[in-house]
Write a protein that holds these residues in place. Structure first.
Motif, PDB file in Angstrom:
ATOM      1  N   PHE A  49       0.832  -1.203   0.000  1.00  0.00           N
ATOM      2  CA  PHE A  49       0.000   0.000   0.000  1.00  0.00           C
ATOM      3  C   PHE A  49       0.872   1.260   0.000  1.00  0.00           C
ATOM      4  O   PHE A  49       0.674   2.185  -0.802  1.00  0.00           O
ATOM      5  N   LEU A  50       1.879   1.296   0.874  1.00  0.00           N
ATOM      6  CA  LEU A  50       2.735   2.488   0.973  1.00  0.00           C
ATOM      7  C   LEU A  50       3.574   2.677  -0.286  1.00  0.00           C
ATOM      8  O   LEU A  50       3.760   3.800  -0.767  1.00  0.00           O
ATOM      9  N   VAL A  51       4.099   1.580  -0.842  1.00  0.00           N
ATOM     10  CA  VAL A  51       4.926   1.683  -2.047  1.00  0.00           C
ATOM     11  C   VAL A  51       4.099   2.166  -3.238  1.00  0.00           C
ATOM     12  O   VAL A  51       4.502   3.080  -3.978  1.00  0.00           O
ATOM     13  N   VAL A  52       2.904   1.562  -3.434  1.00  0.00           N
ATOM     14  CA  VAL A  52       2.062   1.938  -4.573  1.00  0.00           C
ATOM     15  C   VAL A  52       1.640   3.400  -4.478  1.00  0.00           C
ATOM     16  O   VAL A  52       1.754   4.168  -5.446  1.00  0.00           O
ATOM     17  N   VAL A  53       1.152   3.810  -3.314  1.00  0.00           N
ATOM     18  CA  VAL A  53       0.704   5.198  -3.158  1.00  0.00           C
ATOM     19  C   VAL A  53       1.882   6.169  -3.312  1.00  0.00           C
ATOM     20  O   VAL A  53       1.761   7.217  -3.955  1.00  0.00           O
ATOM     21  N   GLY A  54       3.051   5.823  -2.744  1.00  0.00           N
ATOM     22  CA  GLY A  54       4.205   6.715  -2.832  1.00  0.00           C
ATOM     23  C   GLY A  54       4.704   6.882  -4.252  1.00  0.00           C
ATOM     24  O   GLY A  54       4.941   8.008  -4.722  1.00  0.00           O
ATOM     25  N   VAL A  55       4.847   5.767  -4.978  1.00  0.00           N
ATOM     26  CA  VAL A  55       5.327   5.860  -6.365  1.00  0.00           C
ATOM     27  C   VAL A  55       4.295   6.557  -7.247  1.00  0.00           C
ATOM     28  O   VAL A  55       4.639   7.380  -8.111  1.00  0.00           O
ATOM     29  N   HIS A  56       3.025   6.230  -7.031  1.00  0.00           N
ATOM     30  CA  HIS A  56       1.981   6.874  -7.816  1.00  0.00           C
ATOM     31  C   HIS A  56       1.971   8.390  -7.562  1.00  0.00           C
ATOM     32  O   HIS A  56       1.786   9.186  -8.494  1.00  0.00           O
ATOM     33  N   TYR A  57       2.203   8.790  -6.316  1.00  0.00           N
ATOM     34  CA  TYR A  57       2.238  10.215  -6.008  1.00  0.00           C
ATOM     35  C   TYR A  57       3.390  10.902  -6.749  1.00  0.00           C
ATOM     36  O   TYR A  57       3.220  12.005  -7.293  1.00  0.00           O
ATOM     37  N   LEU A  58       4.570  10.253  -6.790  1.00  0.00           N
ATOM     38  CA  LEU A  58       5.704  10.847  -7.512  1.00  0.00           C
ATOM     39  C   LEU A  58       5.387  11.018  -8.999  1.00  0.00           C
ATOM     40  O   LEU A  58       5.686  12.052  -9.601  1.00  0.00           O
ATOM     41  N   LEU A  85       8.007   1.781 -14.144  1.00  0.00           N
ATOM     42  CA  LEU A  85       8.266   0.344 -14.018  1.00  0.00           C
ATOM     43  C   LEU A  85       8.118  -0.108 -12.562  1.00  0.00           C
ATOM     44  O   LEU A  85       7.605  -1.209 -12.291  1.00  0.00           O
ATOM     45  N   LEU A  86       8.566   0.740 -11.634  1.00  0.00           N
ATOM     46  CA  LEU A  86       8.428   0.399 -10.219  1.00  0.00           C
ATOM     47  C   LEU A  86       6.970   0.285  -9.822  1.00  0.00           C
ATOM     48  O   LEU A  86       6.586  -0.615  -9.060  1.00  0.00           O
ATOM     49  N   GLN A  87       6.126   1.174 -10.385  1.00  0.00           N
ATOM     50  CA  GLN A  87       4.697   1.078 -10.067  1.00  0.00           C
ATOM     51  C   GLN A  87       4.095  -0.185 -10.667  1.00  0.00           C
ATOM     52  O   GLN A  87       3.209  -0.811 -10.069  1.00  0.00           O
ATOM     53  N   VAL A  88       4.558  -0.592 -11.844  1.00  0.00           N
ATOM     54  CA  VAL A  88       4.071  -1.833 -12.451  1.00  0.00           C
ATOM     55  C   VAL A  88       4.441  -3.030 -11.564  1.00  0.00           C
ATOM     56  O   VAL A  88       3.600  -3.914 -11.294  1.00  0.00           O
TER      57      VAL A  88
END
Length: 395
Positions: free
Chosen positions: A43-52, A71-74
């Protein structure tokens, strides 16, 4: 600023949607602490990368590490499908769809969204989920992705409109500065020249002919008042001029300076812009005759020629470089050439164009005509301007 407010609003909405989708993953705590912690990390990784990714998109650019952040979000979206039961990507793929649409060309982003829908539909259809739940998750992908893309585009367009509005405001200010500079040069040039001439004449006559000297001083005062009125008219952008009135003043000024004048004006009713352009040409031409020539005679004529009115102001005393204003505007762009030069941009005669002659070319162009200047075979100089006139305006 409007664009900053729009960016903050869009960022808040996208962040809220991101949290609303992925926070559902915390239900994995019900299946055990390990699953719950793993789901929280995802949850934290997806939201953080998506925010960037979205933060860069809202500012009109791409993330510094693009395409690694995409790619990280994928990876963060699909890796939990192999670690958590039930598949978590159904909750995070709508955010990935928004990222693809924002940061990839639409044809590639749209293709990526299609592949996401196909994958989720296949995975959920053969899983334990009901058909209507499967359809819901599949439809959520393009709708959420499109909403995110629309918010980003809204922010970008708002910023572009704000920038365009600022550029138009700067252009309007520059245009007004150019107008004031041109009108002050054209309008005050004649008045200041007349004041100088009459002051010199009064100084020479004050001892031997005090009566005439007083008369010249009185006329000098009147010209000074006209100059002050010109300044007020320029300040309030009121520059209505009469060709006949300007010619009358030109004749009086030239004759008081010892120049013999003949004026012949065609009986033509002109549009306002055309008449003002001709009047400015008379004023500028007479100013240059008094400042820079050794003329003894001058003629001012207008004639109708094929739907246009032609003004010619000719004198017999062209200076060594007739076409050049000795006091050119330093901001004017020099242009080389010889002979007659049209109003397309440069000046008249030879050498670099003077500010006054360049402004006449601009006024002529605005009135649908041209302005030229050239020497004559008898050592004189002719300033000519043609302006458009409606056929029905001819009396």
């Amino acid at each position: 600023m409007v664009s900053s407010s729009a960016r903050r609003l869009s960022s808040a909405l996208i962040t809220a949607v991101s949290c609303a989708y992925t926070v559902i993953a915390l239900v994995y705590f019900l299946q055990g602490p390990l699953y719950g912690v793993l789901a929280l990390v995802v949850f934290l990784v997806v939201v953080g990368v998506h925010y960037l990714n979205m933060r860069a998109g809202l500012r009109g650019g791409r993330p510094p590490a693009f395409p690694l952040t995409v790619l990280l979000q994928v990876v963060a979206t699909y890796l939990p499908d192999f670690l958590l039961p039930g598949g978590m990507s159904a909750l995070t793929t709508p955010l990935l769809a928004g990222t693809l649409l924002v940061h990839l060309p639409l044809r590639w982003g749209g293709a990526g969204v299609g592949l996401i829908m196909l994958y989720e539909g296949t995975q959920l259809w053969f899983g334990p989920h009901a058909a209507h739940l499967t359809l819901f998750y599949v439809v959520t992908v393009p709708t959420t992705g499109t909403m995110i893309y629309a918010l980003v585009r809204f922010t970008r367009v708002t910023a572009e409109l704000e920038q365009a509005r600022a550029e138009l405001a700067d252009a309007a200010v520059l245009k007004e500065r150019v107008r004031i500079s041109r009108d002050l040069h054209d309008g005050l040039g004649r008045s200041l020249t007349a004041i100088a001439l009459k002051g010199d004449l009064a100084g020479r006559l004050i001892d031997r002919d005090p009566g005439t000297a007083r008369a010249e001083v009185g006329e000098l005062v009147q010209v000074a008042r006209e100059a002050a009125q010109d300044v007020r008219q320029v300040a309030r952008d009121y520059r209505a001029m009469s060709l006949a009135g300007e010619v009358d003043r030109a004749v009086a000024l030239l004759e008081s300076s010892g120049v013999s004048v003949q004026a012949h004006l065609a009986d033509v009713t002109l549009p306002t812009r055309s008449e003002e352009a001709l009047a400015w040409a008379v004023r500028e031409g007479v100013t240059n005759v008094l400042r820079h020539s050794r003329a003894t005679t001058c003629t001012i004529t207008t004639s109708l020629q094929e739907g246009a009115v032609r003004l010619e102001l000719a004198n017999d005393g062209a200076p060594p470089d007739s076409g050049t204003d000795p006091d050119p505007d330093p901001d004017s762009s020099p242009a080389s050439g010889a002979g007659s030069v049209s109003s397309a941009g440069a000046g008249f005669g030879t050498g670099a164009p003077g500010a006054g002659l360049v402004s006449l070319a601009e006024r002529a162009a605005q009135a649908g005509g041209t302005a030229t200047g050239s020497r004559t075979g008898q050592g004189g100089f002719v300033l000519a301007m043609e302006v458009a006139v409606r056929r029905e305006a001819v009396s």
